[in-house]
Design a protein around this motif. Structure first.
Motif, short mmCIF file in Angstrom:
data_model
loop_
_atom_site.label_atom_id
_atom_site.label_comp_id
_atom_site.label_asym_id
_atom_site.label_seq_id
_atom_site.Cartn_x
_atom_site.Cartn_y
_atom_site.Cartn_z
N PHE A 135 2.39 -1.98 13.31
CA PHE A 135 2.46 -3.45 13.74
C PHE A 135 3.54 -4.01 12.83
O PHE A 135 4.08 -5.32 13.10
CB PHE A 135 0.96 -4.05 13.64
CG PHE A 135 0.32 -4.39 12.37
CD1 PHE A 135 0.69 -5.56 11.48
CD2 PHE A 135 -0.64 -3.56 11.89
CE1 PHE A 135 0.25 -5.63 10.19
CE2 PHE A 135 -1.08 -3.66 10.39
CZ PHE A 135 -0.56 -4.64 9.78
N GLU A 139 -10.45 -8.34 4.04
CA GLU A 139 -10.92 -7.57 5.20
C GLU A 139 -12.37 -6.77 4.93
O GLU A 139 -12.78 -6.18 5.60
CB GLU A 139 -9.92 -6.62 5.56
CG GLU A 139 -8.69 -6.94 6.19
CD GLU A 139 -7.46 -5.93 6.42
OE1 GLU A 139 -7.61 -4.86 6.06
OE2 GLU A 139 -6.48 -6.53 6.75
N TYR A 175 -4.93 -11.81 14.44
CA TYR A 175 -4.40 -11.51 13.07
C TYR A 175 -3.09 -10.51 13.29
O TYR A 175 -2.92 -9.92 14.39
CB TYR A 175 -5.54 -10.51 12.39
CG TYR A 175 -5.33 -9.99 11.01
CD1 TYR A 175 -4.54 -10.73 9.94
CD2 TYR A 175 -5.85 -8.71 10.73
CE1 TYR A 175 -4.84 -10.35 8.70
CE2 TYR A 175 -6.04 -8.39 9.35
CZ TYR A 175 -5.32 -9.14 8.58
OH TYR A 175 -5.35 -8.71 7.21
N SER A 185 -3.72 -12.25 6.29
CA SER A 185 -5.00 -12.73 5.22
C SER A 185 -4.19 -13.65 4.47
O SER A 185 -5.22 -14.31 3.73
CB SER A 185 -5.21 -11.24 4.50
OG SER A 185 -4.30 -10.88 3.93
N SER A 201 -5.07 -11.96 -0.05
CA SER A 201 -4.31 -10.99 0.60
C SER A 201 -3.72 -10.01 -0.59
O SER A 201 -3.82 -10.15 -1.80
CB SER A 201 -3.17 -11.55 1.05
OG SER A 201 -2.17 -12.05 0.43
N THR A 202 -3.15 -8.69 -0.44
CA THR A 202 -2.57 -8.05 -1.34
C THR A 202 -1.39 -8.64 -2.24
O THR A 202 -1.66 -8.57 -3.56
CB THR A 202 -1.88 -6.82 -0.47
OG1 THR A 202 -0.65 -7.23 0.36
CG2 THR A 202 -2.88 -6.08 0.09
N SER A 256 1.90 -8.46 4.30
CA SER A 256 2.13 -8.69 5.63
C SER A 256 3.07 -9.93 5.80
O SER A 256 4.01 -9.77 6.63
CB SER A 256 1.14 -8.73 6.43
OG SER A 256 0.34 -7.71 6.30
N TYR A 278 0.95 -1.29 0.21
CA TYR A 278 0.02 -0.15 0.05
C TYR A 278 0.97 1.28 -0.06
O TYR A 278 0.26 2.28 0.15
CB TYR A 278 -0.97 0.09 1.29
CG TYR A 278 -2.10 -0.92 1.24
CD1 TYR A 278 -2.28 -1.65 0.16
CD2 TYR A 278 -2.78 -1.40 2.51
CE1 TYR A 278 -3.50 -2.64 0.11
CE2 TYR A 278 -3.73 -2.26 2.59
CZ TYR A 278 -4.01 -2.96 1.23
OH TYR A 278 -5.14 -3.81 1.44
N ASN A 313 -2.28 -8.03 12.35
CA ASN A 313 -2.61 -6.27 12.33
C ASN A 313 -2.91 -5.93 13.83
O ASN A 313 -4.09 -5.80 14.22
CB ASN A 313 -3.67 -6.01 11.57
CG ASN A 313 -3.78 -6.24 10.06
OD1 ASN A 313 -2.94 -7.04 9.73
ND2 ASN A 313 -3.85 -5.00 9.23
P1 13P Z 1 -2.15 -8.05 3.45
O1 13P Z 1 -1.50 -8.88 4.54
O2 13P Z 1 -3.14 -8.76 2.76
O3 13P Z 1 -0.76 -7.22 3.04
O4 13P Z 1 -2.75 -6.88 4.23
C1 13P Z 1 -2.49 -6.01 5.36
C2 13P Z 1 -3.33 -4.90 5.46
O5 13P Z 1 -3.04 -4.23 6.39
C3 13P Z 1 -4.51 -4.82 4.67
O6 13P Z 1 -5.20 -3.79 5.03
#
Ligand code: 13P
Ligand code: SF4
Length: 320
Positions: A84, A220, A133, A150, A234-235, A62, A46, A135
């Motif tokens: 985090f 999410e 998670y 994720s 996930s991303t 992540s 991001y 996060n």
């Molecule tokens: P990812 O683990 O998919 O990169 O997501 C992290 C995140 O903060 C998504 O909002």
């Protein structure tokens, strides 16, 4: 060709030429500082393209950032992402100096739960394992049995071999995983302030406006949004999907910079961008990455007693 113009070539499709001079000086200074200080920059998907494509050494979701943080050999890790993620890097590579360029880069999910909340949940559901998670703060991880992202949540939940787990703090991620597994999931009321804003009506409208579009949604997002999408992941999984399937038109229900970063590598794909900004991710800029390296700030520290227990939860995840 100068270094600056070579770098600009990478991002010219997503950064207007008029904006480049604003970035060029900081980019050159950061590349120098990385060499002088033996530092690497880990950037989340991001981050804006001038960070992601021009100064980062390691990029990813992540899960990938956690894996790669573990094996960094440089003296300093600058985490271009949220707090985090910097704590997770520190947990996994405690000998390194980990810097976060802005301490206000938080996360609405991490803010939604405390260590005390988990202790109360354990009293209410004795013996039920807690899957947390990533996060979340290190204090919350320290109260957990295992972490997940994720990208591995389903595998982590199923790895425990139990009929029921507590999965927190993201209610929607928990519901989206519950739809894919036999394991019963007790969730928490946390939400991502970016992904909770997407609605199924947004997707229907955009499909009408852009016929043939492929819709990818981050888990999410609320379950009704994931149900209307063609793929959820996930991303990193979204990025891989675009690379593998090369849909002619794609729409990513996620943070705004994600499409820009992938678009750089796939000029043949048309990106429709119904994105929402993450104000926390956007706290990180070239200017504060440069200051972080010049002034060695902000150093991430975690109390040893908390770090020991939090590390166990993250390492158990990485072993799955
Ligand atoms: P990812 O683990 O998919 O990169 O997501 C992290 C995140 O903060 C998504 O909002
Ligand atoms: Fe947290 Fe959502 Fe921002 Fe990701 S996008 S860092 S989950 S607030």
């Amino acid at each position: 060709m100068t270094l600056s113009s070579t770098l600009y070539d990478r991002v010219r499709t997503v950064i207007p030429a008029i904006e480049w001079p604003v970035f060029a000086d900081d980019i050159e200074a950061i590349l120098d500082l990385k060499r002088q200080r033996n530092a690497v920059i880990l950037a989340h998907n991001y981050q804006t393209p001038e960070i992601f494509h021009c100064v980062a050494d390691i990029v990813g979701d992540s899960l990938a950032l956690a894996h790669k943080a573990m094996t960094v050999e440089a003296d300093i890790i600058v985490l271009a992402g949220v707090h985090f993620m910097a704590e997770t890097a520190k947990l996994l590579n405690p000998q390194k100096t980990v810097l976060i360029p802005d301490l206000r880069a938080g996360c609405s999910l991490a803010d939604s739960i405390t260590a005390e909340d988990i202790r109360l949940l354990r009293q209410r559901y004795p013996g039920v394992p807690v899957v947390t998670y990533v996060n979340t703060s290190a204090e919350v991880k320290a109260e957990s049995d295992i972490c997940c992202t994720s990208g591995n949540a389903k595998a982590v939940v199923e790895s425990l071999g139990v009929p029921q787990v507590i999965m927190l703090p993201d209610e929607y991620l928990a519901q989206n995983i519950a739809a894919q597994t036999e394991v019963q999931i007790i969730s928490w009321k946390g939400h991502c302030e970016v992904h909770e804003r997407f609605t199924p009506a947004d997707i229907r409208q955009l499909r009408e406006d852009h016929p043939g579009v492929t819709v990818l949604a981050h888990p999410e997002c609320p379950p009704e949004v994931v149900a209307e999408a063609d793929f959820s992941g996930s991303t990193a999984a979204m990025s891989d999907y675009v690379g593998r399937q090369k849909p002619p038109r794609v729409m990513l229900m996620t943070e705004c910079s994600m499409s820009d970063n992938i678009a750089v590598e796939h000029p043949e794909v048309e990106f429709i961008r119904p994105c929402n900004l993450c104000p926390h991710m956007k706290r990180i800029t070239l200017a504060n990455i440069r200051t972080a390296l010049e002034q060695n700030r902000h150093v991430v520290t975690i109390e040893p007693e908390i770090a020991g227990r939090a590390r166990l939860a993250v390492e158990r995840m990485l072993a799955v």
